[in-house]
Write a protein that holds these residues in place. Sequence first.
Motif, short mmCIF file in Angstrom:
data_model
loop_
_atom_site.label_atom_id
_atom_site.label_comp_id
_atom_site.label_asym_id
_atom_site.label_seq_id
_atom_site.Cartn_x
_atom_site.Cartn_y
_atom_site.Cartn_z
N HIS A 340 0.79 -1.24 0.00
CA HIS A 340 0.00 0.00 0.00
C HIS A 340 0.82 1.29 0.00
O HIS A 340 0.25 2.37 0.03
CB HIS A 340 -0.99 0.06 1.19
N HIS A 342 3.83 3.22 -2.12
CA HIS A 342 4.71 3.17 -3.28
C HIS A 342 6.12 3.64 -2.89
O HIS A 342 6.28 4.56 -2.09
CB HIS A 342 4.13 4.09 -4.36
N HIS A 344 8.21 5.48 -4.26
CA HIS A 344 8.47 6.91 -4.47
C HIS A 344 8.01 7.74 -3.28
O HIS A 344 8.65 8.70 -2.88
CB HIS A 344 7.75 7.37 -5.74
N GLY A 360 12.93 3.40 -6.97
CA GLY A 360 12.78 3.33 -8.41
C GLY A 360 13.11 1.96 -8.93
O GLY A 360 13.05 0.98 -8.18
N HIS A 361 13.48 1.91 -10.19
CA HIS A 361 13.74 0.59 -10.80
C HIS A 361 15.23 0.26 -10.81
O HIS A 361 15.63 -0.79 -11.28
CB HIS A 361 13.14 0.50 -12.20
N MET A 365 15.14 -2.62 -14.99
CA MET A 365 13.70 -2.80 -15.21
C MET A 365 13.31 -4.27 -15.41
O MET A 365 12.25 -4.68 -14.93
CB MET A 365 13.23 -1.91 -16.35
N ASP A 369 10.31 -6.28 -13.48
CA ASP A 369 9.29 -7.07 -14.18
C ASP A 369 9.23 -8.49 -13.61
O ASP A 369 8.15 -9.05 -13.44
CB ASP A 369 9.61 -7.14 -15.69
N PRO A 374 6.60 -2.28 -9.75
CA PRO A 374 7.04 -1.18 -10.61
C PRO A 374 8.39 -0.62 -10.15
O PRO A 374 9.16 -0.07 -10.94
CB PRO A 374 5.94 -0.13 -10.44
#
Lengths: 405, 150
Positions: A340, A342, A344, A360-361, A365, A369, A374
């Motif tokens: 719940h 994120h 960021h 972040g990723h 990426m 995945d 994300p």
Amino acid sequence: MSGFDPGRIRADFPILGEFIHGKPLIYLDNAASTQKPRAVIEATSRVYEHDYANVHRGVHTLSQRATDLFEGAREKVRAFINAGSDKEIVFVRGTTEAINLVAQSYGRANIGAGDEILITAMEHHSNIVPWQLLCQQTGAVLKVAPMNQAGELILDRFELSERTRLVSVAHMSNALGTLNPVKRIVELAHGRGVPVLLDGAQAVPHGAVDVQALDCDFYAFSGHKLYGPSGIGVLYGKAKLLDAMPPWQGGGDMIRMVTFERSEYNTLPYKFEAGTPDIAGAIALGAAIDYLQGIGMEAIAEYEQRLLHYATEKAKAIRGLKIIGEAAEKGAILSFTLEHVHPHDIGTLLDQLGIAVRAGHHCAMPVMDFYRVPATTRASFACYNTFEEVDALIEGVQQIIEVFG
Amino acid sequence: MFDEIRDLYQEVVFDHNRNPRNFRVMEDATRKIDGFNPLCGDRITLYIKVNDGIIEDVSFQGSGCAISTASASLMTEIVRGQSEEQAHEWFELFHRITTGQDERASFEELGKLAVLAGVRAYPARVKCATLPWHSLEAALKNEAESVSTE
């Protein structure tokens, strides 16, 4: 623990005295870039104040002095990773440039249509995209060895084929912290006569690396993750391979003789160092290595493992927190997600507490995945971090969960 | 503890993050667009149904931070029923404010959306708030299927 004193180490890093939003800085973004000890900062100013001129060119005293320092730094790098010769140490801008160099020089000369390059599922973009470019140029194919849910390479499925021409693998994953069994990978590849590049950007700051013991063919790392400046990095390559490779950039310093008809290239490592290098950067990287060897890479590795273990145990106790990357062999990286909330938002809120993390990723990426997230929040530790800072991180995360209700 | 940042993380933001409005796939959308913020990996799929220049319905799907989710949710509430021209004006206004080109202290005409004006103070987060709006703008212009904040 005898000898290892984080308090004393912290005193060597001026930036650790900063306040962020009125709170003492807690810097946990070391996998992105480490802070610099005074020894590195002072080495940089000392070059410019006393020893600066272009290298390998002048007959004048300053140029000689700068050259000696620059080549001295190369020798420090050689000793640090236990390479056999200075000729095998090529200064580049960073890991990314090192990998691109191998792709464009070794790759274009040795890899053709239908040939394969084998990487893993946990690579940083900088160990994916240079190979994709090479594949577009040559018609080669990029193969990806899978990992399991813990973020460990599945060695049984690390399959080289008849067409595999190069293996390129992260020594340590920047997104997960996984330490790969690189010695075993090199053995597997060499068993089929295939050379191996190790992306050492993350591994080098966290423990001793011996390229001869690993027997890897190329090893790439960056200065800025090793407490040195940004803009300088290293490509180690076995002399035999480097010798046979064509230059990848042309210019000054990489030639022995030039006419309009043709040029003769310089010897190693200068063949791969076209143009004026980052002179002060290399010298300051040498200072960073001196500094680290003063502490001892084994001591750093041991301390960071304790920090990681402590942080992992505490994090596991938080409800709704999921650790991304639970390999048995890990470096000091704690990547996680919260139900719940994120990453960021976590990053922004932790920043309010003076805590710097990456959200972040992580330039990986495909790893995101794989875990169907994300992004993650990543706390990455260095030798100057403390158990109290881990406590502050955990406390901060708990407060964020409360705020988000 | 997080007092200073409450100007950004207000209750409205938490509410829309927990229960985003119009968070659904729209089968009969006339336009659909994917928005992506490469910096943080936020993705949004925006659906609009335009009839006679009027946005009859608007919805979204995707995964993002609280700021981008709340921004998307609030946006759908605001532009539904508006003309394409009006929606474009909202985009312009929101963009000016979040990027600091409009430095007024209060934005009564923004209504609920005013809570997101606080994002101005957090440059790293501006793109989170503007992603849904850029997606809407692209959908209104009927541009290619995907839009990026970069």
